[in-house]
Design an enzyme around this catalytic site. Structure first.
Site, PDB file in Angstrom:
ATOM      1  N   PHE A   1      54.472  23.504  38.346  1.00  0.00           N
ATOM      2  CA  PHE A   1      53.277  23.179  39.144  1.00  0.00           C
ATOM      3  C   PHE A   1      52.894  21.739  38.792  1.00  0.00           C
ATOM      4  O   PHE A   1      52.509  21.460  37.650  1.00  0.00           O
ATOM      5  CB  PHE A   1      52.215  24.161  38.673  1.00  0.00           C
ATOM      6  CG  PHE A   1      50.830  24.077  39.231  1.00  0.00           C
ATOM      7  CD1 PHE A   1      50.490  24.723  40.410  1.00  0.00           C
ATOM      8  CD2 PHE A   1      49.828  23.419  38.522  1.00  0.00           C
ATOM      9  CE1 PHE A   1      49.179  24.719  40.868  1.00  0.00           C
ATOM     10  CE2 PHE A   1      48.510  23.407  38.989  1.00  0.00           C
ATOM     11  CZ  PHE A   1      48.193  24.065  40.163  1.00  0.00           C
TER      12      PHE A   1
ATOM     13  N   THR B   1      48.870  17.343  37.625  1.00  0.00           N
ATOM     14  CA  THR B   1      48.370  16.276  36.748  1.00  0.00           C
ATOM     15  C   THR B   1      49.221  15.013  36.856  1.00  0.00           C
ATOM     16  O   THR B   1      50.449  15.080  36.913  1.00  0.00           O
ATOM     17  CB  THR B   1      48.371  16.771  35.293  1.00  0.00           C
ATOM     18  OG1 THR B   1      47.621  17.983  35.222  1.00  0.00           O
ATOM     19  CG2 THR B   1      47.776  15.737  34.358  1.00  0.00           C
ATOM     20  N   GLU B   2      48.551  13.874  36.849  1.00  0.00           N
ATOM     21  CA  GLU B   2      49.243  12.584  36.789  1.00  0.00           C
ATOM     22  C   GLU B   2      48.701  11.818  35.602  1.00  0.00           C
ATOM     23  O   GLU B   2      47.623  12.152  35.076  1.00  0.00           O
ATOM     24  CB  GLU B   2      49.013  11.808  38.085  1.00  0.00           C
ATOM     25  CG  GLU B   2      49.543  12.559  39.292  1.00  0.00           C
ATOM     26  CD  GLU B   2      49.573  11.741  40.577  1.00  0.00           C
ATOM     27  OE1 GLU B   2      49.174  10.548  40.552  1.00  0.00           O
ATOM     28  OE2 GLU B   2      50.008  12.306  41.594  1.00  0.00           O
TER      29      GLU B   2
ATOM     30  N   ILE C   1      54.136  18.394  32.718  1.00  0.00           N
ATOM     31  CA  ILE C   1      54.408  19.554  33.587  1.00  0.00           C
ATOM     32  C   ILE C   1      55.243  20.615  32.854  1.00  0.00           C
ATOM     33  O   ILE C   1      56.380  20.363  32.422  1.00  0.00           O
ATOM     34  CB  ILE C   1      55.105  19.115  34.904  1.00  0.00           C
ATOM     35  CG1 ILE C   1      54.270  18.001  35.576  1.00  0.00           C
ATOM     36  CG2 ILE C   1      55.273  20.310  35.841  1.00  0.00           C
ATOM     37  CD1 ILE C   1      52.807  18.343  35.849  1.00  0.00           C
TER      38      ILE C   1
ATOM     39  N   GLY D   1      47.015  27.995   1.176  1.00  0.00           N
ATOM     40  CA  GLY D   1      48.103  27.016   1.341  1.00  0.00           C
ATOM     41  C   GLY D   1      49.203  27.521   2.249  1.00  0.00           C
ATOM     42  O   GLY D   1      49.774  26.778   3.050  1.00  0.00           O
TER      43      GLY D   1
ATOM     44  N   GLU E   1      44.747  23.616  31.955  1.00  0.00           N
ATOM     45  CA  GLU E   1      44.164  24.321  33.115  1.00  0.00           C
ATOM     46  C   GLU E   1      42.644  24.141  33.153  1.00  0.00           C
ATOM     47  O   GLU E   1      41.895  25.087  33.440  1.00  0.00           O
ATOM     48  CB  GLU E   1      44.605  25.790  33.153  1.00  0.00           C
ATOM     49  CG  GLU E   1      46.126  25.869  33.294  1.00  0.00           C
ATOM     50  CD  GLU E   1      46.669  27.156  33.831  1.00  0.00           C
ATOM     51  OE1 GLU E   1      45.974  27.842  34.593  1.00  0.00           O
ATOM     52  OE2 GLU E   1      47.828  27.467  33.492  1.00  0.00           O
TER      53      GLU E   1
ATOM     54  N   THR F   1      39.726  21.431  31.028  1.00  0.00           N
ATOM     55  CA  THR F   1      39.170  21.321  29.669  1.00  0.00           C
ATOM     56  C   THR F   1      37.877  22.142  29.563  1.00  0.00           C
ATOM     57  O   THR F   1      37.319  22.581  30.579  1.00  0.00           O
ATOM     58  CB  THR F   1      38.837  19.853  29.348  1.00  0.00           C
ATOM     59  OG1 THR F   1      37.815  19.422  30.249  1.00  0.00           O
ATOM     60  CG2 THR F   1      40.053  18.942  29.474  1.00  0.00           C
TER      61      THR F   1
HETATM   62  C1  FAD Z   1      51.134  21.049  26.938  1.00  0.00           C
HETATM   63  C2  FAD Z   1      50.512  20.782  28.276  1.00  0.00           C
HETATM   64  C3  FAD Z   1      50.988  21.446  29.401  1.00  0.00           C
HETATM   65  C4  FAD Z   1      50.459  21.151  30.662  1.00  0.00           C
HETATM   66  N1  FAD Z   1      50.998  21.745  31.783  1.00  0.00           N
HETATM   67  C5  FAD Z   1      50.607  21.324  33.017  1.00  0.00           C
HETATM   68  C6  FAD Z   1      51.268  21.790  34.209  1.00  0.00           C
HETATM   69  O1  FAD Z   1      52.186  22.619  34.158  1.00  0.00           O
HETATM   70  N2  FAD Z   1      50.873  21.290  35.407  1.00  0.00           N
HETATM   71  C7  FAD Z   1      49.871  20.372  35.517  1.00  0.00           C
HETATM   72  O2  FAD Z   1      49.591  19.941  36.630  1.00  0.00           O
HETATM   73  N3  FAD Z   1      49.203  19.921  34.409  1.00  0.00           N
HETATM   74  C8  FAD Z   1      49.558  20.361  33.174  1.00  0.00           C
HETATM   75  N4  FAD Z   1      48.918  19.894  32.047  1.00  0.00           N
HETATM   76  C9  FAD Z   1      47.831  18.938  32.204  1.00  0.00           C
HETATM   77  C10 FAD Z   1      46.459  19.498  31.816  1.00  0.00           C
HETATM   78  O3  FAD Z   1      46.013  20.400  32.783  1.00  0.00           O
HETATM   79  C11 FAD Z   1      45.529  18.294  31.630  1.00  0.00           C
HETATM   80  O4  FAD Z   1      45.941  17.636  30.430  1.00  0.00           O
HETATM   81  C12 FAD Z   1      44.078  18.677  31.551  1.00  0.00           C
HETATM   82  O5  FAD Z   1      43.624  19.155  32.783  1.00  0.00           O
HETATM   83  C13 FAD Z   1      43.185  17.493  31.125  1.00  0.00           C
HETATM   84  O6  FAD Z   1      43.472  16.348  31.853  1.00  0.00           O
HETATM   85  P1  FAD Z   1      43.732  14.955  31.092  1.00  0.00           P
HETATM   86  O7  FAD Z   1      44.732  15.217  30.032  1.00  0.00           O
HETATM   87  O8  FAD Z   1      44.073  13.917  32.102  1.00  0.00           O
HETATM   88  O9  FAD Z   1      42.362  14.615  30.395  1.00  0.00           O
HETATM   89  P2  FAD Z   1      41.178  13.739  31.075  1.00  0.00           P
HETATM   90  O10 FAD Z   1      40.879  14.262  32.424  1.00  0.00           O
HETATM   91  O11 FAD Z   1      41.529  12.288  30.969  1.00  0.00           O
HETATM   92  O12 FAD Z   1      39.962  14.060  30.102  1.00  0.00           O
HETATM   93  C14 FAD Z   1      39.717  13.344  28.900  1.00  0.00           C
HETATM   94  C15 FAD Z   1      38.406  13.892  28.308  1.00  0.00           C
HETATM   95  O13 FAD Z   1      37.311  13.582  29.185  1.00  0.00           O
HETATM   96  C16 FAD Z   1      36.633  14.766  29.528  1.00  0.00           C
HETATM   97  N5  FAD Z   1      36.126  14.661  30.889  1.00  0.00           N
HETATM   98  C17 FAD Z   1      36.808  14.309  32.006  1.00  0.00           C
HETATM   99  N6  FAD Z   1      35.995  14.315  33.056  1.00  0.00           N
HETATM  100  C18 FAD Z   1      34.772  14.674  32.622  1.00  0.00           C
HETATM  101  C19 FAD Z   1      33.506  14.868  33.245  1.00  0.00           C
HETATM  102  N7  FAD Z   1      33.337  14.704  34.546  1.00  0.00           N
HETATM  103  N8  FAD Z   1      32.456  15.243  32.460  1.00  0.00           N
HETATM  104  C20 FAD Z   1      32.619  15.422  31.128  1.00  0.00           C
HETATM  105  N9  FAD Z   1      33.787  15.256  30.487  1.00  0.00           N
HETATM  106  C21 FAD Z   1      34.859  14.893  31.230  1.00  0.00           C
HETATM  107  C22 FAD Z   1      37.664  15.881  29.385  1.00  0.00           C
HETATM  108  O14 FAD Z   1      37.049  17.143  29.228  1.00  0.00           O
HETATM  109  C23 FAD Z   1      38.418  15.417  28.155  1.00  0.00           C
HETATM  110  O15 FAD Z   1      37.689  15.775  26.997  1.00  0.00           O
HETATM  111  C24 FAD Z   1      49.408  20.216  30.783  1.00  0.00           C
HETATM  112  C25 FAD Z   1      48.915  19.577  29.634  1.00  0.00           C
HETATM  113  C26 FAD Z   1      49.468  19.829  28.403  1.00  0.00           C
HETATM  114  C27 FAD Z   1      48.954  19.069  27.210  1.00  0.00           C
END
Ligand code: FAD
Length: 383
Positions: free
Chosen positions: A124, A127-128, A158, A344, A367, A369
């Site tokens: 899926f 995310t970018e 992903i 430990g 999915e 934060t």
């Molecule tokens: C191991 C792993 C597997 C993943 N698998 C998938 C996948 O299969 N498909 C996919 O599409 N994505 C996937 N992801 C992506 C994941 O869903 C995103 O990392 C997540 O949604 C957070 O986005 P970001 O990393 O860009 O953080 P950001 O959006 O940059 O957020 C950074 C911080 O700012 C906070 N923040 C952002 N906006 C606001 C707001 N409006 N108000 C308050 N706080 C805010 C966030 O809560 C966070 O603390 C995966 C990520 C990981 C690490």
């Protein structure tokens, strides 16, 4: 009437997956985790058991069950290991579910039988690098050229996107402009191996070491017009609804990790001595374990409630966000306390609670934060 006892079929499934996790996953997962290897044999066994087909119709190769059945399986797997659980969660709820929900009959017949048996995995791609929480910040584009879509862009983090059995990734891409000037985003299925679709190096992660996660890039990737999933311009809304369901699944997985911490600590409290007594005789340890059980128990009630509303066809966005928030907090808190109880040894990779500690943090991020869950809850309350 309130009756939250599991029905016979659910309980039978729960027990089957509990035994599988105990007999087939627990003995081998520590070593695979150390090496960072994808658990192909375990995935193949889960495919044969029908776990990847749990919520799908039998006519498309599924088990004819429902989403709650998937959640129960995820909880039992995550009691032992979260990499295996997230591989199932992402394969079903993110890989296959968009095709089940929004695909044409031809798309379902092409993809679902393979995905339901884990002969193939779907991924899926929402995310970018420039936007995870703000998924509408999509920069990947898809332009119509004759009968085809031509896709350019990239996706980050992903899951299940680069295994030997990955068959497709469904990506969101900007396909035009809406009348209000906003981006029109559509979902398009890109089969693995399509020229121009490159899978980047596997990420080095803090946890989920056996789960497969890659950056993906798309350079003039050409796929047939028929690979559009659902209606043009509805891709963003479709993916958001998939994420509402996914949050209930991640909540179930989180409850599993939280309960796994209780399981391990109960065992250790009866084994480990300090100052001439079993550590379980100390109230400080007893209270920690009691707190852990309270967190796992209340988080389970939260995801059962969200799943029940989902299955009744009622709005469940708020309950899904509450369940995900509560359960991921429970997992994180329990992992911290369990590691403390193990002393430990809890800091060693070979100990299951060391693995739980490393695997818990992502549950507050993936999915949506914890902050995003609070935004959804507040918005649903009208603020
Ligand atoms: C191991 C792993 C597997 C993943 N698998 C998938 C996948 O299969 N498909 C996919 O599409 N994505 C996937 N992801 C992506 C994941 O869903 C995103 O990392 C997540 O949604 C957070 O986005 P970001 O990393 O860009 O953080 P950001 O959006 O940059 O957020 C950074 C911080 O700012 C906070 N923040 C952002 N906006 C606001 C707001 N409006 N108000 C308050 N706080 C805010 C966030 O809560 C966070 O603390 C995966 C990520 C990981 C690490």
């Amino acid at each position: 009437m309130i009756d939250n006892r599991l029905g016979e079929d659910y309980e039978a499934l729960r027990k089957t997956v509990e035994a599988f996790a105990h007999d087939e996953v627990a003995p081998v997962i520590g070593e695979l985790y150390e090496k960072g290897e994808f658990p192909y044999d375990i995935v193949a066994k889960m495919g044969r058991m029908g776990l990847f087909g749990l919520p799908f119709d039998e006519e498309h190769g599924g088990m004819g069950g429902d989403y709650f059945a998937l959640c129960l399986a995820l909880e039992e797997l995550a009691r032992v290991d979260s990499s295996v659980a997230i591989t199932l969660e992402a394969g079903v709820s993110l890989g296959a579910m968009p095709i089940h929900r929004f695909g044409t009959e031809a798309q379902k017949r092409e993809w679902l039988p393979k995905l339901c048996t884990a002969q193939a995995l779907g991924a899926f791609g929402l995310t970018e690098a420039g936007g995870g929480s703000d998924a509408s910040a999509t920069r990947t584009t898809a332009v119509r050229d004759g009968d085809d879509w031509v896709i350019n862009g990239s996706k980050a983090f992903i899951t299940n996107s680069g295994t030997d059995i990955t068959a497709l990734v469904t990506v969101t891409a900007v396909t035009g402009t809406k009348p209000d000037g906003g981006k029109s985003i559509s979902a398009i299925v890109v089969p693995a191996g399509t020229p121009g679709f490159a899978v980047g190096k596997k990420y080095s992660k803090v946890g989920w070491n056996c789960s497969d996660t890659h950056e993906l890039s798309f350079t003039d990737v050409r796929v047939p017009g028929g690979n559009l999933l659902g209606e043009p311009g509805r891709g963003y809304a479709q993916f958001l609804s998939i994420l509402d369901e996914g949050r209930v699944a991640i909540a179930a997985l989180s409850v599993g990790l939280a309960q796994g911490c209780v399981d391990e600590c109960l065992r250790y409290a009866h084994e480990r001595e300090a100052f001439g007594q079993l550590i379980g005789h100390y109230q400080a340890i007893q209270f920690k374990i009691a707190d852990m059980e309270v967190r796992a128990h209340t988080a389970r009630l939260a995801y059962y409630e969200a799943a029940a509303k989902m299955l009744r066809g009622e709005p469940f966005k708020r309950e899904a966000a509450i369940a995900k928030l509560v359960a991921s907090n429970a997992a994180m808190d329990n992992a911290r306390d369990a590691t403390q109880i193990f002393g430990g040894y809890g800091f060693m990779n070979e100990s299951p609670v060391g693995r739980f500690y490393r695997d818990a943090k992502i549950l507050e991020i993936g999915e949506g934060t914890s902050e995003v869950q609070k935004m959804l809850i507040a918005r649903d309350l009208g603020v």
